[in-house]
Design a protein around this motif. Structure first.
Motif, PDB file in Angstrom:
ATOM      1  N   LYS A 287       6.608  32.709  51.195  1.00  0.00           N
ATOM      2  CA  LYS A 287       6.201  32.129  49.906  1.00  0.00           C
ATOM      3  C   LYS A 287       5.347  33.138  49.132  1.00  0.00           C
ATOM      4  O   LYS A 287       5.522  33.320  47.918  1.00  0.00           O
ATOM      5  CB  LYS A 287       5.429  30.821  50.141  1.00  0.00           C
ATOM      6  N   ALA A 288       4.432  33.813  49.840  1.00  0.00           N
ATOM      7  CA  ALA A 288       3.567  34.802  49.168  1.00  0.00           C
ATOM      8  C   ALA A 288       4.434  35.913  48.558  1.00  0.00           C
ATOM      9  O   ALA A 288       4.179  36.377  47.452  1.00  0.00           O
ATOM     10  CB  ALA A 288       2.570  35.390  50.165  1.00  0.00           C
ATOM     11  N   TRP A 289       5.471  36.311  49.302  1.00  0.00           N
ATOM     12  CA  TRP A 289       6.377  37.372  48.823  1.00  0.00           C
ATOM     13  C   TRP A 289       7.116  36.899  47.566  1.00  0.00           C
ATOM     14  O   TRP A 289       7.187  37.605  46.558  1.00  0.00           O
ATOM     15  CB  TRP A 289       7.358  37.735  49.941  1.00  0.00           C
ATOM     16  N   GLU A 290       7.628  35.672  47.617  1.00  0.00           N
ATOM     17  CA  GLU A 290       8.378  35.155  46.456  1.00  0.00           C
ATOM     18  C   GLU A 290       7.448  34.933  45.265  1.00  0.00           C
ATOM     19  O   GLU A 290       7.768  35.294  44.131  1.00  0.00           O
ATOM     20  CB  GLU A 290       9.091  33.839  46.833  1.00  0.00           C
ATOM     21  N   ASP A 291       6.270  34.378  45.528  1.00  0.00           N
ATOM     22  CA  ASP A 291       5.326  34.130  44.427  1.00  0.00           C
ATOM     23  C   ASP A 291       4.846  35.436  43.786  1.00  0.00           C
ATOM     24  O   ASP A 291       4.419  35.444  42.633  1.00  0.00           O
ATOM     25  CB  ASP A 291       4.089  33.352  44.927  1.00  0.00           C
ATOM     26  N   GLY A 292       4.899  36.526  44.545  1.00  0.00           N
ATOM     27  CA  GLY A 292       4.418  37.811  44.010  1.00  0.00           C
ATOM     28  C   GLY A 292       5.504  38.600  43.287  1.00  0.00           C
ATOM     29  O   GLY A 292       5.238  39.696  42.797  1.00  0.00           O
ATOM     30  N   ALA A 293       6.709  38.013  43.188  1.00  0.00           N
ATOM     31  CA  ALA A 293       7.831  38.769  42.586  1.00  0.00           C
ATOM     32  C   ALA A 293       7.491  39.206  41.165  1.00  0.00           C
ATOM     33  O   ALA A 293       7.781  40.341  40.763  1.00  0.00           O
ATOM     34  CB  ALA A 293       9.090  37.920  42.602  1.00  0.00           C
TER      35      ALA A 293
END
Ligand code: FAQ
Length: 318
Positions: A287-293
């Motif tokens: 989720k952190a990876w996707e939210d940081g896109a």
């Protein structure tokens, strides 16, 4: 030079304690082993932020909150140095993160246990960072230069983390009956997972013998586990807590503590993804990876814009 003489040159460097650097020739398996170990180490630091991050908003005082926040940020920093060290071996950060997010890469088993009470912040600092130091101080002399140098700073910070954890445990142990009970309960839950952190017993560790020959590892899993137990049992005594191992006994003949059987089925179960928090931890990282896109997209767009402007200025000046 032939591959044979490259190999001889490499072996001589290892024997002479000369560090291997990114541009040096190295055997493929040495490179692979380092990428595996350093990237898993980096993932552990990053996933390791989650159990303590859980308590930042609930720390019992402003001082405790500031210290915990700094500690968790340090772990993030360790992950970043380690990803950079692994990148010098020819793997990209995106590839490493993809391996983590798809479950191909491992991270330390310890971070798949929940942090249930404030005392867990003490137990994690004392035991988990304590185990990390025991494992990582020898890595300051590991044979690959960028990994060894990253470890020097990491170990300095880990030693502050260990002390802050021990100080929380000391405070709770000197507190009310309820606080002392909370500290003992945290020790009961974190003790066995902490001694599993050192990895499988030497007889079942497929990588130890070769990693010792390459001087990536300086001590075996069992040697480090024993050192940790010997030091930590004395610390527990100092703060009046009991290590939850009825078979723990000082052995005059060996000069070490004997300890009870470790539940290796539990360890492998956690490593294979079935521990109490494995799914939650991986979901949080994805989720952190996707939210940081959007941050990554914005940074890329900005760098492209700057590059284009620079090119444009050059053309105008010509
Ligand atoms: N968890 O043949 P070995 C920290 C795997 S950082 C999960 O003995 P090796 C800071 C191993 O990968 C904590 N898997 O392997 C902090 C291998 O699987 P593979 C992390 C484990 O590499 C504090 C297989 O089992 N530290 O705590 C574990 O020679 C607080 C066979 O094992 C490091 O990574 C495990 N515990 O020895 C952060 C230190 N143990 O790869 C936040 C660097 C073993 O073939 C809060 N790493 N496995 O699929 C090392 O020293 C070594 O890699 C060992 C394992 C000792 C971990």
């Amino acid at each position: 030079m032939t591959v044979h003489s490259f190999q001889e040159h490499f072996d001589k460097k290892i024997d002479d304690e000369v560090m291997i650097e990114p541009r040096d020739w190295m055997p493929d398996d040495y490179r692979k082993t380092l990428i595996r170990q350093i990237s898993q180490h980096a993932h552990s630091e990053i996933v390791g932020m989650l159990p303590e991050g859980n308590w930042i908003t609930r720390a019992p005082s402003l001082r405790r909150k500031a210290v915990l926040l700094a500690k968790v940020q340090d772990e993030g920093g360790h992950g970043l140095y380690l990803y950079s060290a692994a990148e010098t071996l020819g793997i990209s950060r995106d590839e490493m993160l993809d391996q983590l997010h798809t479950g191909k890469a491992k991270y330390s088993s310890i971070f798949n246990y929940p942090s249930l009470t404030w005392a867990d912040m003490g137990a994690i600092g004392w035991l988990v960072d304590g185990a990390a130091i025991m494992n990582q101080v020898p890595l300051c002399r590991t044979s690959y230069g960028p990994y060894a140098r990253a470890m020097v700073r990491v170990c300095k910070e880990e030693s502050f983390h260990q002390r802050q954890g021990f100080e929380i445990m000391l405070t709770l142990s000197n507190g009310t009956e309820v606080q002392k009970k909370m500290a003992q309960d945290a020790l009961n839950r974190w003790w066995w997972p902490s001694i599993m952190m050192f990895g499988p017993p030497d007889a079942d560790s497929p990588h130890t013998a070769q990693s010792m020959r390459w001087r990536i590892k300086r001590f075996t899993n069992d040697e480090l586990r024993q050192k940790f137990i010997d030091v930590t049992v004395e610390q527990a005594k100092l703060i009046g807590l009991t290590v939850p191992d009825p078979d723990l006994k000082w052995n005059d003949a060996t000069g070490h503590y004997d300890y009870g059987a470790i539940n290796w089925d539990e360890f492998w179960n956690v490593v294979k993804g079935n521990g109490p928090c494995n799914k939650e931890r991986l979901e949080a990282r994805k989720k952190a990876w996707e939210d940081g896109a959007w941050v990554r997209d914005a940074a890329l767009a900005y760098s492209k814009k700057r590059k284009a402007r620079k090119e444009n200025n050059k053309t105008l000046a010509a």
